[in-house]
Design a protein around this motif. Sequence first.
Motif, short mmCIF file in Angstrom:
data_model
loop_
_atom_site.label_atom_id
_atom_site.label_comp_id
_atom_site.label_asym_id
_atom_site.label_seq_id
_atom_site.Cartn_x
_atom_site.Cartn_y
_atom_site.Cartn_z
N ALA A 80 50.75 89.58 -0.39
CA ALA A 80 50.91 88.72 -1.57
C ALA A 80 49.93 89.14 -2.67
O ALA A 80 50.33 89.28 -3.83
CB ALA A 80 50.67 87.26 -1.19
N CYS B 54 46.86 92.05 2.76
CA CYS B 54 47.48 90.86 2.16
C CYS B 54 48.57 91.31 1.20
O CYS B 54 48.29 91.74 0.08
CB CYS B 54 46.44 90.01 1.44
SG CYS B 54 47.18 88.61 0.58
N TYR C 203 47.53 81.04 -5.40
CA TYR C 203 47.71 81.62 -4.06
C TYR C 203 46.46 81.36 -3.22
O TYR C 203 46.54 80.94 -2.07
CB TYR C 203 47.98 83.13 -4.17
CG TYR C 203 48.04 83.82 -2.83
CD1 TYR C 203 49.13 83.63 -1.99
CD2 TYR C 203 46.99 84.62 -2.37
CE1 TYR C 203 49.19 84.24 -0.74
CE2 TYR C 203 47.04 85.22 -1.13
CZ TYR C 203 48.13 85.03 -0.32
OH TYR C 203 48.18 85.61 0.92
N ASP D 36 43.50 87.80 6.35
CA ASP D 36 44.36 88.02 5.18
C ASP D 36 43.60 87.71 3.89
O ASP D 36 43.55 88.53 2.97
CB ASP D 36 45.59 87.11 5.31
CG ASP D 36 46.56 87.23 4.15
OD1 ASP D 36 47.60 87.85 4.34
OD2 ASP D 36 46.26 86.70 3.05
FE FE Z 1 48.06 86.97 2.03
#
Ligand code: FE
Length: 186
Positions: free
Chosen positions: A95, A93, A130, A35
């Motif tokens: 996000a 990913c 993040y 990820d």
């Molecule tokens: Fe991610």
Amino acid sequence: MEIISKRSSSARGIVIAKSHAAQGLRDLFQVQLKDIYCAEKVLTKALLKMIKNATSPELTLALKKQLYETAKHVLRLEQVFYSVRTKILANQCAAMEGLLKEGEMLMEETELGVVRDAGIITVLQKIKHYEIAAYGTLRAFASILGEDTAEELLAETLKEKKNEDAILNNIAMATINSDAADADDR
Ligand code: FE
């Protein structure tokens, strides 16, 4: 033993796992590694666009440094894959894609100049947080799994991500936020 049928569990909000779902912490570690590997690669492209849209010399320099750092972090992740004997692969990913979409929207919604600069810092700091969370978790997993080399490599990147975040904070605090606020008074 309770037998949960697909139909009844999904009705109760339980997510049905895919056939190749992670079975243990090592699997989860690998999923997360793929990820963040994807996230770093996608970020490299986005940083090029942010550089084109930044006007402050301090911010432009910081973004160029981050571009270099991100390329280094991609290579370091490849060392992590190697150290844990895992094939190098990128998982989508969601996000990072979402954060970068937000960045695109912010740039579209701001005029080129100090306000857009402040917007770029905003989204990039969200991205740093993040990444800090992702690398912090990966390092902790590597530690539990006894993967010392991976742990060291991940800790190194984690430290650099925190430093990148601090640099962005300093630029925002020193000039851009107040300049952007002045733009309101015009
Ligand atoms: Fe991610």
